[in-house]
Scaffold this motif. Sequence first.
Motif, PDB file in Angstrom:
ATOM      1  N   ALA A 237       0.585  -0.918  -0.425  1.00 36.30           N
ATOM      2  CA  ALA A 237       0.025   0.166  -0.070  1.00 36.30           C
ATOM      3  C   ALA A 237       0.431   1.194   0.010  1.00 36.30           C
ATOM      4  O   ALA A 237       0.260   2.307  -0.799  1.00 36.30           O
ATOM      5  CB  ALA A 237      -0.783  -0.453   1.386  1.00 36.30           C
TER       6      ALA A 237
ATOM      7  N   ALA B 219       2.086   1.587  -3.560  1.00 33.92           N
ATOM      8  CA  ALA B 219       1.409   1.624  -4.475  1.00 33.92           C
ATOM      9  C   ALA B 219       0.723   3.626  -4.454  1.00 33.92           C
ATOM     10  O   ALA B 219       0.675   3.947  -5.011  1.00 33.92           O
ATOM     11  CB  ALA B 219       0.196   0.745  -4.489  1.00 33.92           C
TER      12      ALA B 219
ATOM     13  N   LEU C 278       1.314   6.851  -6.979  1.00 33.38           N
ATOM     14  CA  LEU C 278       0.125   7.690  -8.060  1.00 33.38           C
ATOM     15  C   LEU C 278       0.906   8.964  -7.873  1.00 33.38           C
ATOM     16  O   LEU C 278       0.656   9.788  -8.778  1.00 33.38           O
ATOM     17  CB  LEU C 278      -1.049   7.599  -7.321  1.00 33.38           C
ATOM     18  CG  LEU C 278      -1.107   6.305  -7.116  1.00 33.38           C
ATOM     19  CD1 LEU C 278      -2.932   5.612  -6.414  1.00 33.38           C
ATOM     20  CD2 LEU C 278      -2.078   5.876  -8.503  1.00 33.38           C
TER      21      LEU C 278
ATOM     22  N   THR D 299      -5.797  -0.536   7.853  1.00 35.61           N
ATOM     23  CA  THR D 299      -7.282   0.611   7.444  1.00 35.61           C
ATOM     24  C   THR D 299      -7.100   1.452   7.284  1.00 35.61           C
ATOM     25  O   THR D 299      -7.498   2.478   6.025  1.00 35.61           O
ATOM     26  CB  THR D 299      -8.095   0.647   8.597  1.00 35.61           C
ATOM     27  OG1 THR D 299      -9.189  -0.979   9.167  1.00 35.61           O
ATOM     28  CG2 THR D 299     -10.254   0.922   7.996  1.00 35.61           C
TER      29      THR D 299
ATOM     30  N   LEU E  35      -3.824   2.692   5.798  1.00 34.93           N
ATOM     31  CA  LEU E  35      -3.262   2.642   4.854  1.00 34.93           C
ATOM     32  C   LEU E  35      -4.494   2.851   3.566  1.00 34.93           C
ATOM     33  O   LEU E  35      -4.350   3.116   2.623  1.00 34.93           O
ATOM     34  CB  LEU E  35      -2.186   1.487   5.159  1.00 34.93           C
ATOM     35  CG  LEU E  35      -0.819   1.410   5.059  1.00 34.93           C
ATOM     36  CD1 LEU E  35      -0.882  -0.250   5.995  1.00 34.93           C
ATOM     37  CD2 LEU E  35       0.267   2.488   5.512  1.00 34.93           C
ATOM     38  N   GLY E  36      -5.147   2.005   4.294  1.00 33.68           N
ATOM     39  CA  GLY E  36      -6.088   1.764   2.842  1.00 33.68           C
ATOM     40  C   GLY E  36      -6.972   2.838   2.618  1.00 33.68           C
ATOM     41  O   GLY E  36      -7.333   3.848   1.775  1.00 33.68           O
TER      42      GLY E  36
ATOM     43  N   PHE F 239      -4.530   5.805   0.677  1.00 38.16           N
ATOM     44  CA  PHE F 239      -4.536   4.925  -0.773  1.00 38.16           C
ATOM     45  C   PHE F 239      -5.503   5.786  -1.460  1.00 38.16           C
ATOM     46  O   PHE F 239      -5.595   6.411  -2.331  1.00 38.16           O
ATOM     47  CB  PHE F 239      -3.994   3.880  -0.999  1.00 38.16           C
ATOM     48  CG  PHE F 239      -4.235   3.167  -2.246  1.00 38.16           C
ATOM     49  CD1 PHE F 239      -3.075   3.041  -2.980  1.00 38.16           C
ATOM     50  CD2 PHE F 239      -5.263   2.889  -2.656  1.00 38.16           C
ATOM     51  CE1 PHE F 239      -3.579   3.166  -4.479  1.00 38.16           C
ATOM     52  CE2 PHE F 239      -5.925   2.401  -4.178  1.00 38.16           C
ATOM     53  CZ  PHE F 239      -4.858   2.511  -4.441  1.00 38.16           C
ATOM     54  N   LEU F 240      -6.787   5.410  -0.582  1.00 38.59           N
ATOM     55  CA  LEU F 240      -7.872   5.911  -0.954  1.00 38.59           C
ATOM     56  C   LEU F 240      -7.883   7.536  -1.961  1.00 38.59           C
ATOM     57  O   LEU F 240      -8.313   7.881  -2.756  1.00 38.59           O
ATOM     58  CB  LEU F 240      -9.186   5.506  -0.463  1.00 38.59           C
ATOM     59  CG  LEU F 240     -10.998   5.864  -0.786  1.00 38.59           C
ATOM     60  CD1 LEU F 240     -10.741   4.567  -2.190  1.00 38.59           C
ATOM     61  CD2 LEU F 240     -11.482   5.720   0.358  1.00 38.59           C
TER      62      LEU F 240
ATOM     63  N   TYR G 264      -5.553   7.711  -4.206  1.00 37.97           N
ATOM     64  CA  TYR G 264      -6.286   7.644  -5.347  1.00 37.97           C
ATOM     65  C   TYR G 264      -7.151   8.284  -6.525  1.00 37.97           C
ATOM     66  O   TYR G 264      -6.861   8.484  -7.378  1.00 37.97           O
ATOM     67  CB  TYR G 264      -6.520   6.186  -4.782  1.00 37.97           C
ATOM     68  CG  TYR G 264      -7.638   5.321  -6.590  1.00 37.97           C
ATOM     69  CD1 TYR G 264      -6.931   4.854  -7.128  1.00 37.97           C
ATOM     70  CD2 TYR G 264      -8.997   5.329  -6.194  1.00 37.97           C
ATOM     71  CE1 TYR G 264      -7.589   4.118  -8.528  1.00 37.97           C
ATOM     72  CE2 TYR G 264      -9.817   4.692  -6.778  1.00 37.97           C
ATOM     73  CZ  TYR G 264      -9.200   3.978  -8.478  1.00 37.97           C
ATOM     74  OH  TYR G 264      -9.953   3.643  -9.144  1.00 37.97           O
TER      75      TYR G 264
ATOM     76  N   LEU H 248      -7.713   9.454  -9.946  1.00 35.99           N
ATOM     77  CA  LEU H 248      -9.031   9.074 -10.510  1.00 35.99           C
ATOM     78  C   LEU H 248      -9.884  10.319 -11.161  1.00 35.99           C
ATOM     79  O   LEU H 248     -10.024  10.436 -12.253  1.00 35.99           O
ATOM     80  CB  LEU H 248      -9.728   8.396  -9.612  1.00 35.99           C
ATOM     81  CG  LEU H 248     -11.228   7.980 -10.217  1.00 35.99           C
ATOM     82  CD1 LEU H 248     -10.836   6.962 -11.786  1.00 35.99           C
ATOM     83  CD2 LEU H 248     -11.819   6.731  -9.634  1.00 35.99           C
TER      84      LEU H 248
ATOM     85  N   LEU I  40      -3.267  -4.499  -3.379  1.00 34.76           N
ATOM     86  CA  LEU I  40      -3.960  -3.747  -2.256  1.00 34.76           C
ATOM     87  C   LEU I  40      -5.191  -4.301  -1.944  1.00 34.76           C
ATOM     88  O   LEU I  40      -5.979  -4.127  -0.344  1.00 34.76           O
ATOM     89  CB  LEU I  40      -4.130  -3.075  -3.261  1.00 34.76           C
ATOM     90  CG  LEU I  40      -3.366  -1.238  -3.856  1.00 34.76           C
ATOM     91  CD1 LEU I  40      -3.077  -0.522  -4.641  1.00 34.76           C
ATOM     92  CD2 LEU I  40      -2.387  -1.497  -1.851  1.00 34.76           C
TER      93      LEU I  40
ATOM     94  N   LEU J 211      -5.914  -4.596   1.887  1.00 34.27           N
ATOM     95  CA  LEU J 211      -6.818  -3.832   2.773  1.00 34.27           C
ATOM     96  C   LEU J 211      -8.015  -3.826   3.580  1.00 34.27           C
ATOM     97  O   LEU J 211      -8.558  -3.733   4.063  1.00 34.27           O
ATOM     98  CB  LEU J 211      -6.645  -2.877   1.472  1.00 34.27           C
ATOM     99  CG  LEU J 211      -5.085  -1.801   0.930  1.00 34.27           C
ATOM    100  CD1 LEU J 211      -5.640  -0.532   0.465  1.00 34.27           C
ATOM    101  CD2 LEU J 211      -4.575  -1.593   2.543  1.00 34.27           C
TER     102      LEU J 211
END
Lengths: 386, 245, 374
Positions: free
Chosen positions: A216, A219, A223, A263, A265-266, A269-270, A273, A281, C104, C108
């Motif tokens: 994560a 990635a 980005l 979570t 990290l997510g 990332f979100l 992203y 995006l 991922l 995640l």
Amino acid sequence: MSNPQIEIQLIAVVVAVACAIPGVFLVLRKMSLISDAISHSILPGLVLGFFITQDLNSPLLIILAAFTGIITVVLVEWIQKTGLVKEDTAIGLVFPALFSVGVILIAKNANDVHLDVDAVLLGELAFAPFDRLMVSGMDVGPKSLWMMGLILVITVTLLLLFFKELKISTFDVGLSSALGFSPAILHYGLMSISSVTVVGAFEAVGAILVVALMIAPAATSYLLTSNLKKMLVLSVLFGVFSAITGYWVAHWLDASIAGSISTMLGLVFLIVYLFAPSKGLIAVVYRQKQQQIEVSLLTFLLHLNNHTEENERHLNHLREHINWQKIKAKSVVDLAVRNNLIVINNQVVSLTEKGNDFTSIALDYIITNKDEKIEHLKDDFFLFRG
Amino acid sequence: MSEKIAIQVDDLTVAYNYKPVLWDIDLVVPEAVLMAIVGPNGAGKSTLIKSILGIIDPIAGSVSIYGKPYKKQRQLVAYVPQKGSVDWDFPTTALDVVMMGTYGTLGWIKRPGKKEKKASLEALEKVGMLSFKNRQISQLSGGQQQRVFLARALVQNASIYFMDEPFQGVDATTEIAIINILKELRKAGKTVVVVHHDLQTVPEYFDWVTFLNVKKIATGPVKDIFNDDNLTKTYGINYKVAVNK
Amino acid sequence: MSITEYFNMLFTDYTLGTITLGTAVLGAICGMLGSFAVLRKQSLLGDAISHAALPGIAVAFLITGAKDSNILLLGALVSGLIGTFWIHGMTKKTHLKSDTALGLVLSLFFGFGMLLLTFIQKQPNANQAGLDKYLFGQAATLVQSDVILMIVVTALALIVMLLFWKEFKILLFDADYTKTLGFNTKFIDITITFFIVLAIVLGLQTVGVVLMSAMLLAPAAAARQWTNRLSVMVFLAAIFGAFSGVFGTAISASQNNLSTGPVIVLVASVFVLFSFVFSPSRGILFRQLRFRRNRRDLKLKKTLQFMFGIAETHENISHPHAIKILNNFQGFAKTSLRALEEKEWITLDKQSWALTKKGFEEAQTMFDKKDDNE
């Protein structure tokens, strides 16, 4: 903040940094899933190692388990070479089998192994401070902090020593072997470091979340930048940030620390992203839409340039041949009129002088197909839009 | 050659981001010709075929087949993709692959029956592969795989055939066999469009040619337009190197 | 309870029968749909989807507070589908590669799921205990309604697969071509993916999120080794899957404290290993044997060629020559002479050898044969 709390956060940060560094190379080399395979398949090595050493933080155990990780990589590559199944299937067959062996070994020896199945999935970060390292009777800190710290020092040393080689072999395998760096040595070197790191981090965060810690941050930073050095720095920062915030979220919810770190990290990332300036995006979708309009405009102008006959330039004909829906055709024509690129007389479209100039520059770009020519065009487009 | 127009392409444009792949292509192909599409690497030859067939969505442009939009005329068109585009380790036999050619006319859900099997066997015989009908496709040589692909197109019983580099990685015998079948098709009034690499064989194999390099350079009978002028326009001044390769 | 007892009780004990039927049906649908996943090079997508299903289960529990497995599975289905589409979107719209996207989503989503799960476990809610089984699976918790759901979904998948068999097959083999024939490839694609996600979700209670992907892959990978026909492969994979399910459940039920997931995966892995080694046409064992035999044949033929070269210089081809003159020929050995004699290509006499007529002809035609093979 109590002492164990600080120690837990310290361990979490060290684990995050140690994972983030090899993670960057795994992501760039399109080998992210190898971390998944390794993290699962070291389990039997870990259990067997534990039977021998009786100590989860023993260096011998780490080496034994890391060795299982390398065996996995070799096994996967060997199955791929037989051609019996496709490459991804080979990974997908090996690690669940080895992981199952590990889980069954734990279940069958539950009384002898101080590992339970939950710990395999989540690690036991909260308990890490209780296992102290004693040097000649003096308490110098949690064992796992020392262990992970050592792994981190080794990783960073190797990274500094072989940065150039790693960089070249990651971006250009052909060049690196031409320069005399063996891709195989670097490959297995990276695999070994990843295995050792995974084993070290396993106790803290468990089998699956170590994958999150590796992939994560890399990635996310990928980005934001394509520069390797910046990517490494950003990944480390993301890892550290998630480790600390994750700890406090877990504290607040009274839930798993490892789960909450991933979570976080997510979430990071979100956000990246969605909002990353050029590769996120929203930026991508917006740009694609713009490009479509611009390229459509260009197509339209080129068509006019190509065809001097009046009937080819009749509005109805355009709709029919260019095959655009009414709305799209109208918006493109409007855009061109607004910018004085065309004039419409009696439903027949013709290029203005400005339109002619612009088209010939565009044509130049298309024929030479050189990227520098498009730069002007992009500026011009920008003007049109405004 | 009759005067009927088999394929008409108008203002076809394809681009990836800002990278132009095909620009404003107009193309008219008469019925019953054997046409080569030639051009350097990256000229958009495969893209042209794929966008005619609707595999790639163009930014602009329209395609008509015998005067009607392509979507209504699919049954009249057969396609032989590049050999590298499929998974040759797929568990299926040569006959199975050829039978796939009948799926289009069958439509959804209906299964191929005796009639389709017979047609497929005939197509296999035509390309000289009947004795390999039960062979797993990965156990065929490159040339044999290409013949199977051709048989699959033949079974579609179309009026227009598009072929993407059918001679790539193929032995000399197969190349001759394929070109003979293509010439037969032309004789029967079918139109054949081939993406082709080997400039030397163009005059021998084809009677119609299109020069392509992002834009259309020229299209017409080989005997009229296959000349230094057009080759230079397409390949640059060093085209002779390309010819000799 | 031992395994034999298990099977003895199978037909008398109602619960046991239900569980066994459930795992058999599950194995069958996984093998069947797994074949498509493997052939689409989406082996690891299953892994990501099954992990991605975990937060769905937790959220469904948090919202409804119910332990009803159907509602939890619905949550799993939704979050599995979200994961699938996100992977697709990520690879399409950003420059992240599919391996990164898979990794991922897998880690995640799972991490988030574990956060929720540990959060739920701390709640004073009597119902919470059952969620653990979704990690490694517990076939023993299957009840009749679960099994009925499995059978219904499997029947549905079977009907759809049989109806669209031709479309599935051609899409897997050659997607571009399928499009030119006028089929809506997106529809076929989404249908296949949807059923794969459904099969995964169905298996979570029995096999668990962690190892579910192997349940999908292993039977299909094993089946692929035995046949070159798609239909046979799908059928065999269903059989292998069903056997793995039943045997795995039987073994884990006969032991204490053993989740079903790991056992089923190991049984399925045995199928794979056996197939990799012993499959007659593709297996490693027979391939190695064929390779050895070819090499030995080649060696013999080389020796024969060499002898032929010597014999040719003589008027009488069967004139005896000293064995000694073969010494400077590489690859010559006593055993190869004996093998040549066995094939009646030469005759041996203590210190000398002579070509037979048969051997002479064999050597002569060797070159022509080679040309045929090219």
